[in-house]
Scaffold this motif. Structure first.
Motif, PDB file in Angstrom:
ATOM      1  N   VAL A 110       0.848  -1.201   0.000  1.00 53.33           N
ATOM      2  CA  VAL A 110       0.000   0.000   0.000  1.00 53.33           C
ATOM      3  C   VAL A 110       0.882   1.250   0.000  1.00 53.33           C
ATOM      4  O   VAL A 110       0.626   2.201  -0.750  1.00 53.33           O
ATOM      5  N   GLU A 111       1.937   1.234   0.799  1.00 55.21           N
ATOM      6  CA  GLU A 111       2.830   2.403   0.834  1.00 55.21           C
ATOM      7  C   GLU A 111       3.503   2.623  -0.513  1.00 55.21           C
ATOM      8  O   GLU A 111       3.661   3.762  -0.971  1.00 55.21           O
ATOM      9  N   GLY A 146      -6.377   8.970  -5.872  1.00 56.91           N
ATOM     10  CA  GLY A 146      -5.361   9.644  -6.666  1.00 56.91           C
ATOM     11  C   GLY A 146      -5.381   9.230  -8.116  1.00 56.91           C
ATOM     12  O   GLY A 146      -5.907   8.170  -8.480  1.00 56.91           O
ATOM     13  N   ARG A 147      -4.822  10.099  -8.949  1.00 56.98           N
ATOM     14  CA  ARG A 147      -4.702   9.822 -10.374  1.00 56.98           C
ATOM     15  C   ARG A 147      -3.733   8.649 -10.558  1.00 56.98           C
ATOM     16  O   ARG A 147      -2.637   8.667 -10.003  1.00 56.98           O
ATOM     17  N   GLY A 148      -4.197   7.648 -11.292  1.00 61.32           N
ATOM     18  CA  GLY A 148      -3.367   6.454 -11.504  1.00 61.32           C
ATOM     19  C   GLY A 148      -3.730   5.310 -10.577  1.00 61.32           C
ATOM     20  O   GLY A 148      -3.218   4.202 -10.728  1.00 61.32           O
ATOM     21  N   SER A 149      -4.635   5.580  -9.618  1.00 65.46           N
ATOM     22  CA  SER A 149      -5.006   4.504  -8.692  1.00 65.46           C
ATOM     23  C   SER A 149      -5.767   3.391  -9.417  1.00 65.46           C
ATOM     24  O   SER A 149      -5.803   2.259  -8.962  1.00 65.46           O
ATOM     25  N   GLN A 150      -6.386   3.736 -10.565  1.00 64.86           N
ATOM     26  CA  GLN A 150      -7.023   2.712 -11.406  1.00 64.86           C
ATOM     27  C   GLN A 150      -6.261   2.542 -12.724  1.00 64.86           C
ATOM     28  O   GLN A 150      -6.115   1.429 -13.225  1.00 64.86           O
ATOM     29  N   ASP A 151      -5.801   3.658 -13.258  1.00 65.02           N
ATOM     30  CA  ASP A 151      -5.249   3.692 -14.627  1.00 65.02           C
ATOM     31  C   ASP A 151      -3.877   4.345 -14.618  1.00 65.02           C
ATOM     32  O   ASP A 151      -3.786   5.540 -14.748  1.00 65.02           O
ATOM     33  N   MET A 152      -2.780   3.543 -14.531  1.00 65.79           N
ATOM     34  CA  MET A 152      -2.769   2.158 -14.121  1.00 65.79           C
ATOM     35  C   MET A 152      -1.572   1.885 -13.234  1.00 65.79           C
ATOM     36  O   MET A 152      -0.921   0.867 -13.326  1.00 65.79           O
ATOM     37  N   LYS A 153      -1.236   2.893 -12.396  1.00 68.83           N
ATOM     38  CA  LYS A 153      -0.103   2.709 -11.497  1.00 68.83           C
ATOM     39  C   LYS A 153      -0.344   1.517 -10.574  1.00 68.83           C
ATOM     40  O   LYS A 153       0.587   0.807 -10.202  1.00 68.83           O
ATOM     41  N   ILE A 154      -1.598   1.299 -10.232  1.00 70.30           N
ATOM     42  CA  ILE A 154      -1.952   0.158  -9.386  1.00 70.30           C
ATOM     43  C   ILE A 154      -1.410  -1.145  -9.972  1.00 70.30           C
ATOM     44  O   ILE A 154      -0.858  -1.975  -9.257  1.00 70.30           O
ATOM     45  N   ASN A 176     -12.395  -5.356 -10.008  1.00 70.61           N
ATOM     46  CA  ASN A 176     -13.833  -5.566  -9.845  1.00 70.61           C
ATOM     47  C   ASN A 176     -14.295  -4.803  -8.602  1.00 70.61           C
ATOM     48  O   ASN A 176     -13.490  -4.263  -7.846  1.00 70.61           O
ATOM     49  N   ARG A 177     -15.601  -4.763  -8.398  1.00 72.12           N
ATOM     50  CA  ARG A 177     -16.188  -4.027  -7.255  1.00 72.12           C
ATOM     51  C   ARG A 177     -15.625  -2.605  -7.160  1.00 72.12           C
ATOM     52  O   ARG A 177     -15.380  -2.087  -6.073  1.00 72.12           O
ATOM     53  N   THR A 178     -15.369  -2.012  -8.293  1.00 76.35           N
ATOM     54  CA  THR A 178     -14.731  -0.693  -8.325  1.00 76.35           C
ATOM     55  C   THR A 178     -15.493   0.211  -9.289  1.00 76.35           C
ATOM     56  O   THR A 178     -15.751  -0.186 -10.427  1.00 76.35           O
ATOM     57  N   PRO A 179     -15.859   1.417  -8.835  1.00 77.03           N
ATOM     58  CA  PRO A 179     -16.540   2.333  -9.755  1.00 77.03           C
ATOM     59  C   PRO A 179     -15.597   2.742 -10.894  1.00 77.03           C
ATOM     60  O   PRO A 179     -14.395   2.875 -10.688  1.00 77.03           O
ATOM     61  N   GLU A 192      -8.220  -0.615  -1.024  1.00 76.78           N
ATOM     62  CA  GLU A 192      -6.989  -1.394  -0.845  1.00 76.78           C
ATOM     63  C   GLU A 192      -7.259  -2.900  -0.809  1.00 76.78           C
ATOM     64  O   GLU A 192      -6.389  -3.680  -1.172  1.00 76.78           O
ATOM     65  N   LYS A 193      -8.482  -3.288  -0.448  1.00 78.60           N
ATOM     66  CA  LYS A 193      -8.809  -4.732  -0.471  1.00 78.60           C
ATOM     67  C   LYS A 193      -8.717  -5.277  -1.898  1.00 78.60           C
ATOM     68  O   LYS A 193      -8.222  -6.371  -2.138  1.00 78.60           O
ATOM     69  N   VAL A 194      -9.249  -4.477  -2.839  1.00 78.97           N
ATOM     70  CA  VAL A 194      -9.224  -4.885  -4.247  1.00 78.97           C
ATOM     71  C   VAL A 194      -7.782  -4.917  -4.748  1.00 78.97           C
ATOM     72  O   VAL A 194      -7.362  -5.836  -5.459  1.00 78.97           O
ATOM     73  N   PHE A 195      -7.023  -3.905  -4.349  1.00 81.18           N
ATOM     74  CA  PHE A 195      -5.607  -3.819  -4.720  1.00 81.18           C
ATOM     75  C   PHE A 195      -4.836  -5.033  -4.191  1.00 81.18           C
ATOM     76  O   PHE A 195      -4.100  -5.692  -4.944  1.00 81.18           O
ATOM     77  N   LEU A 196      -5.032  -5.362  -2.929  1.00 82.03           N
ATOM     78  CA  LEU A 196      -4.277  -6.453  -2.316  1.00 82.03           C
ATOM     79  C   LEU A 196      -4.714  -7.815  -2.871  1.00 82.03           C
ATOM     80  O   LEU A 196      -3.878  -8.692  -3.099  1.00 82.03           O
ATOM     81  N   ALA A 197      -6.020  -7.965  -3.116  1.00 80.58           N
ATOM     82  CA  ALA A 197      -6.503  -9.222  -3.714  1.00 80.58           C
ATOM     83  C   ALA A 197      -5.892  -9.403  -5.105  1.00 80.58           C
ATOM     84  O   ALA A 197      -5.615 -10.529  -5.533  1.00 80.58           O
TER      85      ALA A 197
END
Ligand code: ZN
Length: 399
Positions: A8-9, A103-111, A361-364, A376-381
């Protein structure tokens, strides 16, 4: 710090680097990735075929490095923001009480880039070795078409030497349980239909005027558009990428209220579904011009080639491996043709199979929108999903 806290950090730190258009400076991304590579004990190379447009590649060598390798791709750049529309600082990476990281990139696509790194970290630490080389690439400029990014990178010797056999890239969020997988893309055509005609005084009823031709062109175009819209509505198995979209984006011409112009034109943005025969499509457009009348012609501003699709059946061992890994994680996949464009098309054009997969998934759906965030649950999964997917791909038997 636990693995999850560290992950997460790292995501938050990466989001705080404002690699935002226009005129992105990628230096801080490179420094960040150098540090990651050092921690992971992976060699890193920076390839800059165009000055200031670096692609960063981390290599996790396999035990059979002569086999074609697996590319895990993500882009470093993000689209601009309207700061005043954001509840949290778009480059602050704030974590709220519900565990949403903003933040910008939290979905597209730094995650996705961070998920690759964190999955490889865990696999390495548990002593896993894979047969094939795994490359984690971070490319520039995807959000402005990838011309100086992936499109150029795939033509470098560095890329050819990597001997990539399969690639993963991005898909998009989905509010439900399903995870979107892109297996192909539409082809973009942007055309200007020029309609010349009889000019003259605004009081005359001249024959063969430009506007009469524009009317026919618009009629044909809107009839075609209605048909595609209806097809999408009538068949629930189709997604927007499976049909051809057509939009009139500009109307040009005219000088003054009382002058009949010598020409008017209609600009269209067309995204052609991968199942469409381009020659037939072009003859349809030609017919529209003939119907409109003498002198009507098309100027092609962009005329994309037919984009190949990656097969989702047993003939593709990469798909079989990917599917079995996601089945193990009980992920529900929703394979679709990407309605827009991603860097994966430059890979597929080389005949290399590629899938877009963002574990979102489960993400707007907030990519390119205000208040982009991820839980963060979606990120970690997603990291755990890659811990299955990467070994499955890296151990695909020689074929
Ligand atoms: Zn993207």
């Amino acid at each position: 710090m636990s693995h999850n806290e560290q992950a997460v950090e790292n995501l938050r730190e990466y989001i705080r680097i404002p690699s935002v258009h226009p005129n992105v400076n990628y230096d801080d991304c490179i420094s960040f990735l150098r540090r990651q590579a050092k921690e992971l004990d992976l060699p890193l190379q920076v390839v800059s075929p165009v000055p200031d447009k670096p692609t960063v590649v981390l290599t996790w060598a396999g035990t059979q490095p002569h086999l074609p390798g697996v590319l895990l791709n993500s882009h470093m750049d993000v689209v601009p923001v309207y700061r005043e529309k954001w509840v949290h600082d778009p480059f602050g990476a704030q974590r709220d009480a519900d565990g949403n990281i903003h933040g910008r990139g939290s979905q597209d696509m730094k995650i996705v880039g961070i998920q690759y790194l964190e999955a490889v970290r865990r696999l390495k630490e548990s002593g896993v070795r894979l047969k094939r080389n795994v490359y984690i690439s971070f490319v520039p400029d995807e959000e402005i078409g990838g011309v100086d990014g992936m499109q150029t990178f795939v033509n470098t010797t560095e890329f050819k030497n990597m001997n990539v056999g399969f690639a993963l890239d991005e898909s998009m969020p989905y509010p439900g349980e399903e995870i979107i997988v892109f297996y192909g893309e539409r082809s973009t055509w942007q055309i200007e239909v020029h309609c010349p005609g009889t000019p003259g005084h605004g009081s005359m009823l001249a024959d063969d005027t430009a506007a009469e031709k524009v009317r026919v062109v618009l009629d044909r175009a809107m009839d075609f558009r209605d048909k595609e819209k209806q097809r999408l509505k009538d068949d629930s198995s189709l997604s927007p990428g499976d049909v051809t979209s057509l939009n009139v984006t500009m109307l040009k011409g005219g000088v003054q209220n009382n002058v009949i112009p010598p020409a008017l034109s209609v600009v269209m943005d067309i995204r052609i579904a991968p199942t469409v025969d381009h020659r037939q499509f072009e003859s349809m457009l030609q017919q529209w011009c003939l119907d409109a009348g003498a002198g009507t012609y098309i100027e092609y501003q962009q005329k994309g080639i037919t984009e190949g699709v990656t097969k989702l059946d047993d003939s593709n061992p990469w798909w079989t491996a990917f599917k079995s890994a996601t089945d193990k994680r009980k992920l529900i996949l929703k394979p679709i043709v990407c309605p827009g464009g991603t860097d994966a098309r430059f890979i597929r054009r080389l005949g290399i199979p590629a899938l877009g997969f963002s574990h979102l998934n489960r993400t707007p759906i907030l990519l390119h929108d205000h208040n982009e965030h991820v839980n963060e649950k979606v990120f970690l999964a997603g990291i755990e999903a890659y811990c299955e997917i990467i070994p499955a791909l890296g151990n695909v038997p020689d074929h």
